[in-house]
Scaffold this active site. Sequence first.
Site, PDB file in Angstrom:
ATOM      1  N   GLU A 397      -7.754  -7.955 -11.346  1.00 34.70           N
ATOM      2  CA  GLU A 397      -8.365  -7.269 -12.384  1.00 34.70           C
ATOM      3  C   GLU A 397      -8.474  -5.717 -12.742  1.00 34.70           C
ATOM      4  OE1 GLU A 397      -9.949 -11.194 -11.769  1.00 34.70           O
ATOM      5  OE2 GLU A 397      -9.605  -9.571 -10.383  1.00 34.70           O
ATOM      6  N   PHE A 420     -13.789 -15.042 -16.040  1.00 36.84           N
ATOM      7  CA  PHE A 420     -15.479 -15.328 -16.118  1.00 36.84           C
ATOM      8  C   PHE A 420     -15.803 -13.869 -16.074  1.00 36.84           C
ATOM      9  CE2 PHE A 420     -13.868 -19.189 -14.573  1.00 36.84           C
ATOM     10  CZ  PHE A 420     -14.525 -20.329 -15.049  1.00 36.84           C
ATOM     11  N   HIS A 464     -19.998 -17.848 -11.358  1.00 37.89           N
ATOM     12  CA  HIS A 464     -19.198 -18.145 -12.891  1.00 37.89           C
ATOM     13  C   HIS A 464     -20.426 -18.102 -13.882  1.00 37.89           C
ATOM     14  CE1 HIS A 464     -16.303 -19.401  -9.746  1.00 37.89           C
ATOM     15  NE2 HIS A 464     -15.415 -19.385 -10.727  1.00 37.89           N
TER      16      HIS A 464
END
Length: 658
Positions: A397, A420, A464
């Site tokens: 990320e 997510f 999540h």
Amino acid sequence: MRYHIGDLTQEKLLELYKEMLKPRMIEEKMLVLLRQGKISKWFSGIGQEAISVGVTQALKPEEYILPMHRNLGVFTSRKVPLNRLFSQWQGKKSGFTNGRDRSFHFGTQEYKIVGMISHLGPQLGVADGIALADMLRRKRRVTAVFTGEGATSEGDFHEALNVASVWNLPVLFCIENNGYGLSTPTKEQYNCKDLVDRAKGYGMESRIIDGNNILEVYSKVNELCKAIRKRPRPILLEFKTFRMRGHEEASGTKYVPEKLMKKWAKKDPISNFETFLLEQGVLGGAQIEAEKEKISDEINDNLKLAFDEPQMESTEIKELGNVYQEFDYKHFEKNVDTKNIRFVDAVSEGLEQSMDRYNELIIMGQDIADYGGVFKITEGFTEKFGKKRVRNTPICESAIVSAAMGLSINGMKAILEMQFADFVSSGFNPIVNYLAKVHYRWGQNADVVVRMPCGAGVGAGPFHSQTNEAWFTKTPGLKVAYPAFPSDAKGLLNTAINDPNPVLFFEHKGLYRSVYEDVPTNYYTLPFGKANVLRKGNALTVASYGAGVHWAIEILEKHPEIDADVIDLRTLQPLDVDTVFASVRKTSKLIILQEDTLFGGIASDISAMVMEQCFEHLDAPVKRVGSLETPVPFAKKLEENYLPKQRFEAALLELYAY
């Protein structure tokens, strides 16, 4: 030290010498000014000039270079006016940051230089994004990015190299291995023989270069640049050199063995090259003195310009006005043709129409290409737009956020999907420290949308299910959208993509396939900072966003006696407080519902602002309702207890009866 001239002309040899001499003389002057208290801090690159100058000379002027603290030679070789550099270091107007950042923490599109931030790692991913834009446009260019051996321990280093290798990006990763990360020697930084050994693990080429030999640096880098322009690919370079002064001047060098200092002093890149040129008859003693006098005069003249500048002053309005790039919102009306679709379909439709609208809009994320993403929002996109624009990414990320920043620097738009919203923590640093601050610092926009599938109620557990908007609403420079309905999701997403500023776009997973609406089929936009009053009443005001809006409406339908204003905030930054204030002045009661845990959330800020601005209109204390102060639990009954829906009903009735 051995020098191999090869086919270099005398003019080029002299140019390389002069380009190294100038930053050395500037540094020597800066050290004097530092002792006199005329500058605040200095990170010295004395002894490393050959690397900055050699690499910059090998690049073309239109090719981006991303330097670090010890790369003054990059700026001088790119002919950045000295008075502007000196003003930058003094925090004055002729610098590049209007006094908002210091030293080399800036960029300049004019000279294709992108400076570092103190969180060193994102620099490398930004280079990936810049190179990706060049590659997509089929421009045969190289991007060079610098890092020190200490920063190679950061995760961003590994992520950026892996992405560059997987995507065959034309990036030169330049490690200046100068022996110490502040006071920590290399033996305590890594356990491999050479840092370039890591390249094997990423399937990329590598070279070790004598960083104190200007001809070796220039010739080898120049050769590699030509090769990369013909066949784009990343290459890892390790320049062996030494830091002759402290990490910064206050730290000193007492931790360095004196024997080691003496050894590297003999390898000085300028004195050795100067001796060589004298021996070769390329340079004469009188020529050296004349050049030094010329540079000294240039330094002094430009210092005077900088010192004569007044200290920076500003106003509250000006400072606040420079946090974001100005956005000229263009409204596109909804048409009368509608289709009853789900929330998830509206998001997909907005993305698709925006991809049609912007040929240089790139979508990045895990599993978003052929698979269509875990929520199938980009299903079919690769067939229409191709894998160059719809890009599967490795699980990294931070590097992808940084690459999105690089795409923006190089004039493109980027959307990245956090699979997510919880996973954004792995990319948190470049969002809050690079994207959010870059326009305020040096006027560069971050044309990036981060899509955030979020929210509980779906039995997904602690990792999540978070709705973490409060991490970003308090960060100046970011915008935050959080729609509750399909038509709003589509219109706000289109606006987010149009906006040249970074936007965190929250999409509640629980709404994806449970909420339907008649959504206009055309491309349309909705303004940020404009709440929607869904119901009108006089008894009290309910303000919420995301899934909370639907919970509030459901509870109110159970209690038709409660005649309430219901406000869907839609965007949280900017926040439409005026609509909230107007409603509270009418109803005199306010309850704010958020799915996020209560403490430190958006409800707290709205409550405080209402108390400050509407206190005399209130007939009851402002109520805030949020989730329990725990991580999101997995089991159904535990999750129901965690979420605020039932507590909202009790609080609503209590407020109504007050």
